[in-house]
Design a protein around this motif. Structure first.
Motif, mmCIF file in Angstrom:
data_model
loop_
_atom_site.group_PDB
_atom_site.id
_atom_site.type_symbol
_atom_site.label_atom_id
_atom_site.label_comp_id
_atom_site.label_asym_id
_atom_site.label_seq_id
_atom_site.Cartn_x
_atom_site.Cartn_y
_atom_site.Cartn_z
ATOM 1 N N ARG A 144 0.836 -1.206 0.000
ATOM 2 C CA ARG A 144 0.000 0.000 0.000
ATOM 3 C C ARG A 144 0.870 1.254 0.000
ATOM 4 N NH1 ARG A 144 -3.557 -0.977 5.054
ATOM 5 N NH2 ARG A 144 -4.624 0.932 4.437
ATOM 6 N N LEU A 145 1.923 1.251 0.824
ATOM 7 C CA LEU A 145 2.853 2.383 0.869
ATOM 8 C C LEU A 145 3.510 2.612 -0.484
ATOM 9 C CD1 LEU A 145 4.671 1.735 4.245
ATOM 10 C CD2 LEU A 145 3.409 3.767 3.643
ATOM 11 N N SER A 196 4.246 5.728 -5.226
ATOM 12 C CA SER A 196 4.365 5.712 -6.691
ATOM 13 C C SER A 196 3.365 6.648 -7.354
ATOM 14 C CB SER A 196 4.164 4.294 -7.226
ATOM 15 O OG SER A 196 5.162 3.440 -6.745
ATOM 16 N N GLU A 197 2.247 6.870 -6.697
ATOM 17 C CA GLU A 197 1.225 7.781 -7.224
ATOM 18 C C GLU A 197 1.541 9.244 -6.912
ATOM 19 O OE1 GLU A 197 -2.534 4.647 -7.014
ATOM 20 O OE2 GLU A 197 -2.251 6.060 -5.372
ATOM 21 N N GLY A 198 2.654 9.482 -6.189
ATOM 22 C CA GLY A 198 3.109 10.842 -5.933
ATOM 23 C C GLY A 198 2.647 11.465 -4.631
ATOM 24 N N PHE A 199 2.083 10.659 -3.740
ATOM 25 C CA PHE A 199 1.665 11.194 -2.447
ATOM 26 C C PHE A 199 2.855 11.258 -1.503
ATOM 27 C CE2 PHE A 199 -2.264 9.395 -4.182
ATOM 28 C CZ PHE A 199 -3.081 10.508 -4.107
ATOM 29 N N MET A 246 -0.121 8.820 5.302
ATOM 30 C CA MET A 246 -0.695 8.469 6.610
ATOM 31 C C MET A 246 -2.221 8.583 6.566
ATOM 32 S SD MET A 246 1.726 7.513 8.753
ATOM 33 C CE MET A 246 1.081 7.743 10.415
ATOM 34 N N TYR A 247 -2.714 9.678 6.008
ATOM 35 C CA TYR A 247 -4.166 9.852 5.885
ATOM 36 C C TYR A 247 -4.778 8.838 4.923
ATOM 37 C CZ TYR A 247 -4.398 14.367 8.334
ATOM 38 O OH TYR A 247 -4.371 15.362 9.273
ATOM 39 N N LYS A 248 -4.139 8.619 3.777
ATOM 40 C CA LYS A 248 -4.680 7.691 2.786
ATOM 41 C C LYS A 248 -4.813 6.291 3.373
ATOM 42 C CE LYS A 248 -4.554 7.969 -1.506
ATOM 43 N NZ LYS A 248 -5.829 8.264 -2.181
ATOM 44 N N LEU A 249 -3.825 5.859 4.143
ATOM 45 C CA LEU A 249 -3.901 4.547 4.781
ATOM 46 C C LEU A 249 -5.094 4.472 5.734
ATOM 47 C CD1 LEU A 249 -0.116 4.006 5.550
ATOM 48 C CD2 LEU A 249 -1.492 2.671 3.924
ATOM 49 N N ALA A 250 -5.253 5.506 6.551
ATOM 50 C CA ALA A 250 -6.353 5.518 7.520
ATOM 51 C C ALA A 250 -7.708 5.512 6.815
ATOM 52 C CB ALA A 250 -6.242 6.733 8.434
#
Length: 148
Positions: free
Chosen positions: A7-8, A13-16, A22-26
């Protein structure tokens, strides 16, 4: 490679950046999206506004704790344990990594260059910090992935 590592890698790779990841994972763990929140976190990238000061992993982790315990509207207050959770995470972060400063953690960087050698360092910190945020929330009685 475990699920969190995959996931990381995908988000990076998508540029985050670190705080956004941290937010996207949550949010992904809640099976939800919030593009406005992810956009707002970009200012925390690379040590707040590309200054390499306070690490985006730290600010992103505090933000995730805020999703569960901070004040969100005029009719509510922050949860009683929110400040304690933030302090606990901040203290852990500083102990675990020795500093909260991006420049010390990854070295001085020119983020406009093609050099991306800092990303594995950040990924390792994100993994550890994300697990710690999860643990803190669990210890304080929050059901991770379910804020509703």
């Amino acid at each position: 490679m475990d699920d969190l590592s995959l996931r990381l890698f995908k988000f990076s790779s998508e540029g985050f950046c670190c705080a956004q990841i941290m937010y996207k994972l949550a949010l992904e763990d809640e099976d939800t999206k919030n593009d406005d929140l992810i956009r707002s976190a970009q200012g925390l990238c690379r040590g707040i506004a590309d200054t390499q000061k306070t690490c985006g992993v730290l600010t992103g982790g505090i933000g995730v704790l805020g999703l569960y315990g901070a004040k969100g509207n005029e009719s509510e207050d922050a949860k009683e344990d929110f400040a304690h959770m933030v302090h606990e995470f901040h203290t852990w972060f500083k102990t675990e990594f020795g500093t909260t400063k991006c420049v010390t953690l990854i070295g001085e960087r020119d983020f406009t260059s093609a050099d991306q050698s800092f990303k594995p360092i950040c990924a390792g910190m994100i993994q550890k910090a994300y697990v710690k945020v999860y643990e803190i929330l669990q210890e304080h009685g929050y059901e991770y992935g379910n804020r509703g």
